[in-house]
Design an enzyme around this catalytic site. Structure first.
Site, PDB file in Angstrom:
ATOM      1  N   ASN A   9      40.010  40.078  65.635  1.00  0.00           N
ATOM      2  CA  ASN A   9      38.553  39.982  65.479  1.00  0.00           C
ATOM      3  C   ASN A   9      38.213  40.633  64.150  1.00  0.00           C
ATOM      4  O   ASN A   9      38.215  41.858  64.044  1.00  0.00           O
ATOM      5  CB  ASN A   9      37.855  40.692  66.647  1.00  0.00           C
ATOM      6  CG  ASN A   9      36.349  40.737  66.466  1.00  0.00           C
ATOM      7  OD1 ASN A   9      35.801  40.061  65.595  1.00  0.00           O
ATOM      8  ND2 ASN A   9      35.680  41.531  67.290  1.00  0.00           N
ATOM      9  N   LYS A  11      35.475  40.839  62.707  1.00  0.00           N
ATOM     10  CA  LYS A  11      34.110  41.412  62.671  1.00  0.00           C
ATOM     11  C   LYS A  11      33.440  41.003  61.355  1.00  0.00           C
ATOM     12  O   LYS A  11      33.688  39.898  60.868  1.00  0.00           O
ATOM     13  CB  LYS A  11      34.158  42.921  62.903  1.00  0.00           C
ATOM     14  CG  LYS A  11      34.941  43.274  64.184  1.00  0.00           C
ATOM     15  CD  LYS A  11      34.810  44.687  64.640  1.00  0.00           C
ATOM     16  CE  LYS A  11      35.616  44.895  65.924  1.00  0.00           C
ATOM     17  NZ  LYS A  11      35.484  46.217  66.483  1.00  0.00           N
ATOM     18  N   GLU A  96      29.791  45.458  70.551  1.00  0.00           N
ATOM     19  CA  GLU A  96      28.916  45.650  69.384  1.00  0.00           C
ATOM     20  C   GLU A  96      27.703  44.735  69.472  1.00  0.00           C
ATOM     21  O   GLU A  96      26.608  45.098  69.040  1.00  0.00           O
ATOM     22  CB  GLU A  96      29.719  45.412  68.093  1.00  0.00           C
ATOM     23  CG  GLU A  96      30.681  46.572  67.832  1.00  0.00           C
ATOM     24  CD  GLU A  96      31.965  46.189  67.115  1.00  0.00           C
ATOM     25  OE1 GLU A  96      32.043  45.079  66.564  1.00  0.00           O
ATOM     26  OE2 GLU A  96      32.894  47.020  67.125  1.00  0.00           O
TER      27      GLU A  96
HETATM   28  O1  G3H Z   1      37.299  43.271  68.980  1.00  0.00           O
HETATM   29  C1  G3H Z   1      38.050  44.215  68.745  1.00  0.00           C
HETATM   30  C2  G3H Z   1      37.776  45.523  69.245  1.00  0.00           C
HETATM   31  O2  G3H Z   1      36.451  45.886  69.082  1.00  0.00           O
HETATM   32  C3  G3H Z   1      38.755  46.576  68.831  1.00  0.00           C
HETATM   33  O3  G3H Z   1      38.539  47.029  67.540  1.00  0.00           O
HETATM   34  P1  G3H Z   1      39.585  48.088  66.926  1.00  0.00           P
HETATM   35  O4  G3H Z   1      40.942  47.492  67.099  1.00  0.00           O
HETATM   36  O5  G3H Z   1      39.181  48.249  65.499  1.00  0.00           O
HETATM   37  O6  G3H Z   1      39.432  49.346  67.734  1.00  0.00           O
END
Ligand code: G3H
Length: 248
Positions: A9, A11, A96
């Site tokens: 992901n 983001k 989020e």
């Molecule tokens: O979508 C992924 C999660 O929010 C995990 O994020 P992270 O691996 O940066 O903790």
């Protein structure tokens, strides 16, 4: 036997140019593994990344969508638009989005129903806050999220659903749930699915863990009985880390 699924992901990271560079570094990773590999990229990069993934086994995912196919919803993206690009997966209800964009269990459910209707596989995110875990109500919270997210989802459609258990306190913090705690919750989610859809379907649905998954902790997590994959944030932005996670 459930096929493991590891999804990155991104983001709100990576311009189109940066995304293409990253995908070029990782796209052969799915060739010699039984793991299904997905990259969930920003809307602006979907088309270009789709082109870049042609001829590879890496699947494409979006990070959100609206439940309506069209309408006066400024700034939103519909399932029809995602389908047109050839998106395979869509993340629904990431914490989020629940925290910053007022997503609720009700809107998550509408999006899940809509994604399935348009042939896009939802990755449904659930998970508790630290406060809820400290009050020992994490299972109540997660079970409520799951039950509402899956309202009116048929048994047949359920086979196209992926669940991601992401304890909020473990996201982007470097704190991972212990593999035992993660597996305990994921087994509980499977039991909840079993209660609604029966044993056969509950044994087929894939459930990921997400929250600070890194190359050094992925093997232990993946060795657990009920953890079928990972939803990876930060570590999916570095080609080497993501490749090492997929090759756990
Ligand atoms: O979508 C992924 C999660 O929010 C995990 O994020 P992270 O691996 O940066 O903790």
């Amino acid at each position: 036997m459930r096929k493991p699924i590891i999804a990155g992901n991104w983001k709100m990271h990576n311009t189109i140019e940066e995304g293409i560079k990253l995908v070029r570094e990782i796209k052969s990773v799915a060739d010699n593994t039984d793991v299904e590999v997905v990259v969930c990229v920003p809307f602006t990069s979907l088309s270009e990344i789709k082109k870049e993934l042609q001829g590879t086994k890496v699947k494409l995912g979006a990070q959100n969508m609206h439940w309506e196919e069209k309408g006066a919803y400024t700034g939103e993206i519909s399932p029809v638009m995602l389908k047109e690009i050839g998106v395979d997966y869509v993340i629904i209800g990431h914490s989020e989005r629940r925290q910053y964009f007022n997503e609720t269990d009700e809107t998550v459910n509408k999006k899940v129903i809509s994604a399935l209707k348009y042939g896009i596989k939802p990755i449904i995110c659930v998970g508790e806050t630290l406060e809820q875990r400290e009050k020992n109500i994490e299972k109540d919270v997660v079970s409520k999220q799951i039950i509402k997210a899956l309202e009116n989802v048929s048994a047949e459609d359920m086979l196209n659903v992926v669940i991601a258990y992401e304890p909020i306190w473990a996201i982007g913090t470097g704190k991972t749930a212990s593999s035992k705690d993660a597996n305990d919750m994921i087994s509980f989610i499977r039991e909840t699915i079993r209660g609604k859809y029966g044993v056969d379907i509950s044994e087929e649905v894939r459930i990921q863990y997400g929250g600070s998954v890194k190359p050094h902790n992925v093997t232990e997590l993946m060795n657990e009985s009920d953890i079928d994959g990972a939803l990876v944030g930060g570590a999916s932005l570095k080609a080497e880390d993501f490749i090492n996670i997929v090759n756990f």
